[in-house]
Design an enzyme around this catalytic site. Structure first.
Site, PDB file in Angstrom:
ATOM      1  N   GLY A  23       3.052   3.639   4.582  1.00 17.41           N
ATOM      2  CA  GLY A  23       3.623   3.580   3.232  1.00 17.41           C
ATOM      3  C   GLY A  23       5.113   3.875   3.297  1.00 17.41           C
ATOM      4  NE  ARG A  52      -4.284  -3.807   3.285  1.00 15.97           N
ATOM      5  CZ  ARG A  52      -3.928  -3.394   2.071  1.00 15.97           C
ATOM      6  NH1 ARG A  52      -4.428  -2.293   1.593  1.00 15.97           N
ATOM      7  NH2 ARG A  52      -3.090  -4.075   1.349  1.00 15.97           N
ATOM      8  CG  ASP A  96      -0.933  11.253   9.800  1.00  8.38           C
ATOM      9  OD1 ASP A  96      -0.670  10.291   9.056  1.00  8.38           O
ATOM     10  OD2 ASP A  96      -1.857  12.050   9.557  1.00  8.38           O
ATOM     11  CB  THR A 142       4.937  11.126   5.372  1.00 14.65           C
ATOM     12  OG1 THR A 142       4.079  11.378   4.241  1.00 14.65           O
ATOM     13  CG2 THR A 142       4.895  12.353   6.247  1.00 14.65           C
ATOM     14  CG  ASP A 197       1.755  12.641   2.153  1.00 19.92           C
ATOM     15  OD1 ASP A 197       2.142  12.470   0.982  1.00 19.92           O
ATOM     16  OD2 ASP A 197       0.970  11.863   2.733  1.00 19.92           O
ATOM     17  CG  ASP A 243       0.810  14.571   6.320  1.00 12.63           C
ATOM     18  OD1 ASP A 243       1.796  13.901   6.674  1.00 12.63           O
ATOM     19  OD2 ASP A 243      -0.252  14.052   5.944  1.00 12.63           O
ATOM     20  NE  ARG A 258      -2.550   9.788   2.908  1.00  9.36           N
ATOM     21  CZ  ARG A 258      -2.373   8.586   3.403  1.00  9.36           C
ATOM     22  NH1 ARG A 258      -2.903   8.284   4.558  1.00  9.36           N
ATOM     23  NH2 ARG A 258      -1.689   7.681   2.781  1.00  9.36           N
TER      24      ARG A 258
HETATM   25  O1  F6P Z   1       1.127   9.242   2.601  1.00  6.24           O
HETATM   26  C1  F6P Z   1       1.918   8.954   1.510  1.00  6.24           C
HETATM   27  C2  F6P Z   1       1.089   8.701   0.285  1.00  6.24           C
HETATM   28  O2  F6P Z   1       1.970   8.444  -0.791  1.00  6.24           O
HETATM   29  C3  F6P Z   1       0.091   9.796  -0.054  1.00  6.24           C
HETATM   30  O3  F6P Z   1       0.698  10.918  -0.654  1.00  6.24           O
HETATM   31  C4  F6P Z   1      -0.865   9.055  -0.939  1.00  6.24           C
HETATM   32  O4  F6P Z   1      -2.146   9.635  -0.910  1.00  6.24           O
HETATM   33  C5  F6P Z   1      -0.906   7.694  -0.306  1.00  6.24           C
HETATM   34  O5  F6P Z   1       0.276   7.556   0.460  1.00  6.24           O
HETATM   35  C6  F6P Z   1      -0.988   6.563  -1.296  1.00  6.24           C
HETATM   36  O6  F6P Z   1      -1.116   5.386  -0.571  1.00  6.24           O
HETATM   37  P1  F6P Z   1      -0.984   3.935  -1.212  1.00  6.24           P
HETATM   38  O7  F6P Z   1       0.485   3.625  -1.289  1.00  6.24           O
HETATM   39  O8  F6P Z   1      -1.696   3.088  -0.253  1.00  6.24           O
HETATM   40  O9  F6P Z   1      -1.586   3.989  -2.582  1.00  6.24           O
END
Ligand code: F6P
Length: 360
Positions: A11, A75, A116, A138, A140, A142, A184
């Site tokens: 992302g 993906r 990650d 990220t 997050d 994390d 997450r």
């Molecule tokens: O890892 C970054 C993040 O924004 C998370 O905080 C969240 O759960 C996820 O990606 C959302 O993913 P997507 O953009 O696939 O909806």
């Protein structure tokens, strides 16, 4: 070092363009190397049109821009790719094609910017002999092996502003406002923004919560004449004995999407305390837009440091910020353990000391 490649996987996060710019400017200016931009994560290495040359000219003006000029794909795992075969879906490993393409493009190093998941793919490519260097990204925060990932600070600022805005309307209407934040399985955004915005309740995945504790806090505040409360909750938070709430299930390719816990919390609070309650899901606003000054600064340092690692042939490593110093760590070590909120750490102790309810 003749030629390096750079790709942004997973992302997006604010600061990706700042990294790309720093990689290009450092590679050209410091080492006289060419840079190839790989489009849409690893997918660009599987597509004949997936590569574009980047020059200092082509990255001009991108420093403050959100998103990524290269595109991202969450993906795009070459070790597990969904294809249509014999009229049905099949999962195939096309990592050898990626390895071949890296050699065919004569990349001395491939710099991979990712969280990650993307960095794990990078480590697997390293194990297949590819000259790779990682940069931790990220919102997050994390990723292990570093104090902070770029993107986190921007998300934190947006989340804090949201809490500030919810405060004024909560107070005006004597309501409980429940704000769902990303992260997450890590509670960094909720905890840090909750502290920065003065939330009354902060819920994080690292501390399973009890509904009655949240309601007690809301009631205690009302009894003291404060007829509004702010709950900042991580999307991954869950009740004691319960489970995380998902908006969509995952499969072999797509990770399950968290979402919905705040509606559950809001319903409980409304029913148990009789207080009018509203739920806000901040969502992808946390990922979009211009990076903060801190993220631009960090992303720029990460990009430049990654090129220096590449010049030293320090492959299989990730740039890392430790305290105020730029350093590096093996991808293997960084990925050994995901980073989570330290329950004995200063942020949690500070929240408790301030009387913030953490749900336990
Ligand atoms: O890892 C970054 C993040 O924004 C998370 O905080 C969240 O759960 C996820 O990606 C959302 O993913 P997507 O953009 O696939 O909806």
């Amino acid at each position: 070092m003749k030629r390096i490649g750079v790709l942004t996987g997973g992302g997006d996060a604010p600061g990706l363009n700042a990294v790309i710019r720093a990689v290009v400017k450092t590679a050209y200016g410091e080492y006289g190397s060419e840079v190839l931009g790989i489009k849409d994560g690893f997918d660009g290495l599987l597509d004949q049109h997936g590569v574009e040359p980047l020059s200092p000219e082509s990255v001009r003006g991108i420093l403050p821009r959100g998103g990524t000029i290269l595109g991202a794909a969450n993906r795009g795992n070459p070790f597990a790719r969904k294809v249509i075969r014999n009229g049905g879906e099949a999962i195939v490993d096309v990592s050898d094609v990626v390895v071949e393409r890296i050699h065919e493009l004569e990349l001395d190093t491939l710099i991979v910017v990712g969280g990650d998941g993307t960095l794990r793919i990078t480590q697997e490519l390293f194990e297949k002999g590819c000259p790779v260097v990682g940069i931790p990204k990220t919102i997050d925060n994390d990723v292990g092996g570093t104090d902070v990932t770029f993107g986190f600070d921007t998300a934190l600022n947006i989340a804090t502003e949201a809490i500030d805005r919810l405060h004024t309307t909560a107070e005006a209407h004597h309501r409980v406002m429940v704000l769902e934040l990303m992260g997450r399985d890590a509670g960094f955004i909720a905890l840090h923004a909750g502290l920065a915005g003065g939330a009354d309740v902060i819920l994080i995945p690292e501390i399973p919560f009890r509904f009655d504790r949240i309601c007690e806090k809301v009631t205690e505040r009302a009894d003291a004449g404060r007829h509004f409360s702010i709950v900042a909750a991580a999307e991954g938070a869950y009740p004691v004995g319960g489970q995380q709430v998902f908006a969509r299930a995952g499969d072999e390719i797509t990770t399950a999407r968290l979402g919905g816990i705040c509606q559950v919390v809001g319903n409980h609070v409304a029913e148990d305390t009789g207080t009018e309650t509203r739920v806000t899901v901040l969502g992808h606003l946390q990922r979009g837009g211009s990076p903060s000054a801190f993220d631009r600064w960090l992303a720029t340092r990460y990009g430049a440091a990654a090129v220096r690692l590449a010049a030293e042939h320090k492959y299989g490593r990730m740039v890392s910020l430790r305290s105020t110093s730029m350093t590096d760590v093996s991808l293997k070590e960084a990925l050994a353990k995901p980073k989570r909120v330290n329950l004995e750490g200063d942020a949690v102790l500070t929240a408790r000391g301030l009387g913030i309810c953490l749900g336990d």
